[in-house]
Design an enzyme around this catalytic site. Structure first.
Site, PDB file in Angstrom:
ATOM      1  N   MET A  30      -0.594  12.439   2.002  1.00 52.20           N
ATOM      2  CA  MET A  30      -0.240  13.384   0.928  1.00 52.20           C
ATOM      3  C   MET A  30       0.951  12.840   0.134  1.00 52.20           C
ATOM      4  SD  MET A  30      -1.213  17.113   2.274  1.00 52.20           S
ATOM      5  CE  MET A  30       0.286  17.479   3.137  1.00 52.20           C
ATOM      6  N   HIS A  37       4.420   6.348   7.336  1.00 52.28           N
ATOM      7  CA  HIS A  37       3.243   5.891   6.573  1.00 52.28           C
ATOM      8  C   HIS A  37       3.230   4.360   6.509  1.00 52.28           C
ATOM      9  CE1 HIS A  37       4.007   9.949   4.659  1.00 52.28           C
ATOM     10  NE2 HIS A  37       2.763  10.073   5.062  1.00 52.28           N
TER      11      HIS A  37
END
Ligand code: PAF
Length: 281
Positions: A30, A37
């Site tokens: 997102m 990430h």
């Protein structure tokens, strides 16, 4: 590195890559990317010929009073980190590109009725739906998910198995700050004082990891982890639970692989964390 906003354009590029017999690693996110990430993107880079990252704040996984509007967004910053991790293309669709008055959804039973599914009853239906859509758009060889969202990972593994989705799911370990706080896009909501208080999650995990080894039943383990968290005035517990690592169902005796998971509000920010445990490992 390219940034693509439409499904059509992404499909055209992927068509070429597949014709060249490239393996494709996919990292769905997102956005508002951080080192957690980064670990997903680096793992994807290592295992595959091409890496696709999606950045999409998925409206269907947010409840009515949750932080959809406030969720942090920074595509420029995301592009910088993604490019340094070797991503080939970012897919950043608009909500209109992804959803046009949808009537079809993907849902999962049982695994979504514990832990975060109790406070966020529609969340995992939204996650399963968008992940299925993204899988159908990208058709990757492998897809990468963080172990911080352990229930999400278990749900996606089960969904892929049950629906015969031909994609390998790879779980990537939690990335923590120096003081133990798990990296999360939501950490940005914390004030300086709350940021300090947020270390209580990891402190309780450390206590839990010590105590689980001596064979405590789940209820005692949970009480002692909860009492650590309750020592922090800015913390309010949503849940601390012990579940079967595969089925996500509550267990009392730790006689199989388990997940010890928690959600704790620090001020208004809801943070999650967990650890896994298997006897003798
Ligand atoms: O973990 C996330 O960031 C999201 O839940 C996901 C998997 C990208 C689906 O929107």
């Amino acid at each position: 590195m390219k940034i693509i906003h439409t499904i059509q354009e992404l499909r055209e590029l992927l068509h070429i890559w597949r014709a060249e017999r490239n393996t494709i690693g996919f990292v769905p996110t997102m956005g508002f990317l951080h080192d957690g990430h980064g670990a997903l993107m680096k793992a994807a880079r290592q295992d595959n010929d091409r890496v696709v990252l999606s950045v999409f704040v998925n409206p269907t996984q947010f409840g009515e009073h949750e932080d959809l509007e406030a969720y942090p967004r920074d595509l420029k910053g995301d592009a910088k980190l993604a490019s340094s991790c070797g991503v080939d293309v970012i897919f950043a669709p608009t909500p209109e590109e992804m959803y046009q008055n949808p009537k079809a959804f993907v849902d999962i039973v049982d695994l979504s009725n514990t832990l975060c599914g109790v406070t966020r009853p529609i969340h995992f239906k939204g996650v399963c739906t968008v992940v299925t859509k993204l899988f159908n758009i990208v058709q990757p060889t492998r897809a990468y998910f963080g172990e911080k969202d352990a229930q999400q990972l278990a749900i996606i593994r089960k969904m892929v198995k049950d629906l015969n989705v031909p994609i390998t799911i790879v779980g990537v370990p939690i990335v923590r700050e120096a003081d133990g706080l798990a990296r999360s896009s939501r950490n940005t909501y914390l004030s300086a004082e709350e940021r300090q208080a947020a270390t209580i999650l990891y402190k309780s995990i450390q206590v839990g990891k010590e105590q689980i080894k001596i064979g405590m039943p789940a209820s005692e383990l949970i009480s002692s982890m909860k009492s650590v968290i309750q020592g922090e005035p800015l913390a309010r517990i949503d849940y601390v639970s012990v579940v079967d690592a595969e089925t996500m169902q509550i267990v009392e005796f730790i006689d199989r692989p388990v997940l010890v998971a928690m959600a704790v509000y620090i001020g208004k920010t809801r943070l999650i964390d967990n650890f896994s445990y298997t006897i003798g490992r």
